[in-house]
Design a protein around this motif. Structure first.
Motif, PDB file in Angstrom:
ATOM      1  N   GLY A 132      82.734  -2.427  69.149  1.00 50.67           N
ATOM      2  CA  GLY A 132      82.599  -1.783  67.848  1.00 50.67           C
ATOM      3  C   GLY A 132      81.689  -0.576  67.896  1.00 50.67           C
ATOM      4  N   ASP A 133      80.875  -0.415  66.855  1.00 52.30           N
ATOM      5  CA  ASP A 133      80.065   0.784  66.664  1.00 52.30           C
ATOM      6  C   ASP A 133      78.873   0.790  67.641  1.00 52.30           C
ATOM      7  OD1 ASP A 133      78.421   2.804  65.784  1.00 52.30           O
ATOM      8  OD2 ASP A 133      78.642   2.328  63.668  1.00 52.30           O
ATOM      9  N   THR A 134      79.054   1.492  68.757  1.00 53.80           N
ATOM     10  CA  THR A 134      78.014   1.509  69.797  1.00 53.80           C
ATOM     11  C   THR A 134      76.715   2.133  69.272  1.00 53.80           C
ATOM     12  OG1 THR A 134      79.828   1.872  71.344  1.00 53.80           O
ATOM     13  CG2 THR A 134      77.619   2.054  72.232  1.00 53.80           C
ATOM     14  N   ALA A 135      76.843   3.134  68.391  1.00 50.69           N
ATOM     15  CA  ALA A 135      75.628   3.795  67.872  1.00 50.69           C
ATOM     16  C   ALA A 135      74.772   2.811  67.076  1.00 50.69           C
ATOM     17  CB  ALA A 135      76.016   4.991  67.006  1.00 50.69           C
TER      18      ALA A 135
ATOM     19  N   PRO B  41      70.175   7.302  68.990  1.00 48.27           N
ATOM     20  CA  PRO B  41      69.722   6.561  67.790  1.00 48.27           C
ATOM     21  C   PRO B  41      68.560   5.613  68.091  1.00 48.27           C
ATOM     22  CG  PRO B  41      72.117   6.388  68.073  1.00 48.27           C
ATOM     23  CD  PRO B  41      71.592   7.073  69.284  1.00 48.27           C
ATOM     24  N   PRO B 198      77.516  10.708  73.462  1.00 48.81           N
ATOM     25  CA  PRO B 198      76.849  10.189  72.254  1.00 48.81           C
ATOM     26  C   PRO B 198      77.408   8.824  71.854  1.00 48.81           C
ATOM     27  CG  PRO B 198      78.297  12.046  71.733  1.00 48.81           C
ATOM     28  CD  PRO B 198      78.216  11.981  73.215  1.00 48.81           C
ATOM     29  N   ALA B 199      76.496   7.924  71.502  1.00 52.47           N
ATOM     30  CA  ALA B 199      76.895   6.533  71.214  1.00 52.47           C
ATOM     31  C   ALA B 199      77.932   6.462  70.108  1.00 52.47           C
ATOM     32  CB  ALA B 199      75.656   5.731  70.828  1.00 52.47           C
ATOM     33  N   SER B 200      77.884   7.431  69.169  1.00 55.31           N
ATOM     34  CA  SER B 200      78.844   7.420  68.058  1.00 55.31           C
ATOM     35  C   SER B 200      80.275   7.629  68.558  1.00 55.31           C
ATOM     36  CB  SER B 200      78.482   8.523  67.059  1.00 55.31           C
ATOM     37  OG  SER B 200      78.347   9.764  67.746  1.00 55.31           O
ATOM     38  N   HIS B 201      80.440   8.125  69.764  1.00 55.49           N
ATOM     39  CA  HIS B 201      81.767   8.382  70.315  1.00 55.49           C
ATOM     40  C   HIS B 201      82.132   7.417  71.440  1.00 55.49           C
ATOM     41  CE1 HIS B 201      80.992  11.966  68.025  1.00 55.49           C
ATOM     42  NE2 HIS B 201      82.207  12.413  68.238  1.00 55.49           N
ATOM     43  N   VAL B 202      81.288   6.420  71.668  1.00 60.93           N
ATOM     44  CA  VAL B 202      81.526   5.468  72.760  1.00 60.93           C
ATOM     45  C   VAL B 202      82.083   4.170  72.193  1.00 60.93           C
ATOM     46  CG1 VAL B 202      80.392   4.043  74.518  1.00 60.93           C
ATOM     47  CG2 VAL B 202      79.688   6.421  74.198  1.00 60.93           C
ATOM     48  N   ARG B 203      83.090   3.634  72.818  1.00 58.53           N
ATOM     49  CA  ARG B 203      83.604   2.308  72.460  1.00 58.53           C
ATOM     50  C   ARG B 203      83.830   1.499  73.733  1.00 58.53           C
ATOM     51  NH1 ARG B 203      82.100   3.568  68.357  1.00 58.53           N
ATOM     52  NH2 ARG B 203      82.974   3.425  66.262  1.00 58.53           N
ATOM     53  N   TYR B 204      83.480   0.223  73.654  1.00 58.44           N
ATOM     54  CA  TYR B 204      83.791  -0.706  74.749  1.00 58.44           C
ATOM     55  C   TYR B 204      84.846  -1.677  74.260  1.00 58.44           C
ATOM     56  CZ  TYR B 204      79.629   1.130  76.964  1.00 58.44           C
ATOM     57  OH  TYR B 204      78.709   1.973  77.520  1.00 58.44           O
TER      58      TYR B 204
END
Lengths: 209, 332
Positions: A132-135, B41, B198-204
């Protein structure tokens, strides 16, 4: 001398084992208590932690409104953390919907919460999985890592006299566990079965397993 | 020549305390905005936190360097200049800068402020370093991780500037932080906004027992069951060359692996390197305590001529693998 001191200060893994078992049992109990009574317990826990770690809670409250599923895979239930202005914590099914999910063994998640272990290292070793939302996960991880958190110490400190008992209990956890194991070994079968049933009731079967 | 200085990362105040307590000689950190190359973040320092951090470090004779090492955007210089002003006001021991204009600003506005050249500037030859020294009075240069140790030795013989090299942690193979791969995939820049992957653009995504990492909609790696994972950076992704379908995906630029140059301490000392830097401002305080403590023990033993203890840091490194990187790369 220095070695003795290092030895003395080494983390007591037996005490940690007890804390992990207590956490798993606590999750089982909270699940059985249901939303209302369990919710009150978690509200109280959050208030205790907020009083001890105001900076982190301010940061969590400033995040966008979102739900984060924290899933200790070897525990009877998961936790749903709501961040943002309506900060809240509830026990839930491990299939609950959330914007982001963190999964790992209960002991590892506790270590992570208390900054005893590096989250990236856990991820590299595949002991921790995130979806999900990694941030959002990163913001939570970094915020908590910025604190000197000790879950059981913080709770004990809020409970007045218990704060003096906790260090003693931690020091003696190994001996207590050994005594318990011995008692279990030599107890007559009905008592042994009773203990096993009680443990199962507390920790419960894994949901979604 | 004196002892190596051990320069350690701190992503937040707790990590700074961990680094100081574990034996850092200096800690580097950044403000909580786009002015530094680790703008993630929940990380970095507010102004009051920096003041507290400096007080804590200075009380223990540890220096604090403030990284302001992204590139100011056209028409928006204020956040970068304010960062330099605030670092000077709060008595940071040095600022780590990369941009020529910002170096000029800092040199003119704060002549007593010590200037270090960031690795982001990629100054890898004597002429470039001399220019920074003569034009702005730069006192130290953080060398890019593209030089061999003999090249570092030759460079140090030619310049009158302290040099600092990375010895442990993540590698940034695409010309240090000047890479544009992440910008291409996400629209956000490591150079301007301080965000690589950037974490906002990362998905696992779990795929059965495998784990897929995606960046900006591109699948950039799939780790098999039990295979150690790495960061979601394009430079350490697996790809099929030429868009073909016959060959298996492979690491085309760099593998998920971390730098560890402990074995090169004698060579780095002979090359007259002044300071050794540990990477990892985005890492937790447990990493900081473990790595800084291990390097402190190793350096203390090395300086006293004793056998250097091996580092048990395998669990901390990306992909579970370590390398001496370009320092000893035979093909160079």
């Amino acid at each position: 001398m220095a070695q003795d001191k290092a030895q003395e200060m080494a983390p007591d893994t037996r005490a940690r084992d007890v804390e992990v078992q207590l956490t798993r049992a606590g999750l089982g109990v909270a699940r059985r208590l249901g939303d209302r009574a369990g919710g009150l317990l978690f509200d109280r826990l959050l208030r205790i932690l907020e009083a001890r770690h105001p900076r982190a809670f301010t940061a969590l409250g400033e995040l966008p409104d979102a739900h984060l599923l924290i899933d200790p895979v070897d525990a009877p239930a998961a936790l749903l953390l709501r961040v943002g202005p309506g900060l809240a914590l509830r026990v839930c099914d491990r299939t609950a919907e959330a914007e982001a999910t963190v999964r790992g063994p209960c002991a590892r998640l506790l270590d992570l919460l208390e900054g005893r272990i590096d989250g990236d290292a856990l991820f590299f070793r595949r002991e921790l999985s995130i979806e999900g939302d990694t941030a959002l996960i990163l913001a939570l991880r970094n915020t908590l890592d910025g604190e000197e958190m000790d879950l059981f110490g913080d709770v004990a400190a809020a409970a007045g006299p218990l704060r003096h008992a906790l260090p003693v209990a931690r020091r003696n956890a190994g001996r207590a566990l050994d005594l318990l194991a011995t008692a279990r070994r030599f107890a007559p079968p009905p008592v042994r079965w009773g203990m096993a049933v009680l443990e199962r009731r507390l920790t419960g079967p894994r949901q979604g397993a | 020549m004196g002892s190596f200085e051990l320069i350690c990362p701190a992503g937040n105040p707790a990590a700074l305390r961990a680094a100081v307590d574990a034996g850092a000689d200096a800690v580097y950190l950044g403000f909580r905005d786009e002015t530094n190359a680790r703008n993630f973040p929940g990380l970095n320092f507010s102004r009051p936190e920096l003041a507290e951090a400096i007080a804590y470090a200075h009380a223990r004779s540890v220096q604090v360097f403030v990284a302001i090492n992204t590139y100011p955007q056209a028409g928006n210089l204020a956040p970068w200049q304010r960062a330099v002003d605030d670092a000077a006001r709060l008595k940071a021991d040095a600022v780590i800068l990369a941009d020529l204009g910002l170096l000029d600003y800092a040199a003119k506005r704060h002549p007593d402020l010590r200037l270090h050249l960031s690795v982001q500037a990629s100054a890898a030859n004597a002429e470039a370093i001399r220019l920074y020294r003569e034009a702005f009075g730069v006192r130290r240069v953080v060398l890019p991780r593209v030089l061999t140790v003999p090249e570092i030795a030759r460079l140090n013989a030619e310049v009158d500037v302290e040099t600092e090299v990375f010895v442990f942690g993540g590698l940034c193979p695409m010309a240090e932080g000047r890479c544009s791969l992440s910008s291409y995939a996400t629209g956000l820049s490591p150079n301007k906004q301080g965000v690589c992957s950037p974490a906002s653009h990362v998905r696992y995504e779990p795929r059965g027992e495998a784990l897929a990492s995606r960046l900006g909609g591109f699948t950039i790696n799939v780790f098999g069951a039990g295979e150690p994972a790495g960061y979601p950076t394009l430079c350490k992704g697996r790809f099929v060359p030429g868009g073909g379908t016959s060959s298996d995906p492979a690491y085309l630029f760099e593998e998920p692996t971390s730098l560890n140059a402990l074995a090169l301490l004698p060579e780095l000392k002979a090359a007259k390197v002044c300071a050794l830097k540990i990477e990892g401002r985005q890492r937790g305080k447990a990493y900081i305590a473990a790595v800084v403590g291990a390097y402190r023990r190793a350096l203390d033993a090395f300086e006293r001529g004793l056998p250097v203890p091996a580092l048990d840091l395998e669990a901390m490194v990306e992909g579970g693998a370590q390398t001496t990187g370009a320092y000893t790369r035979a093909w160079r």
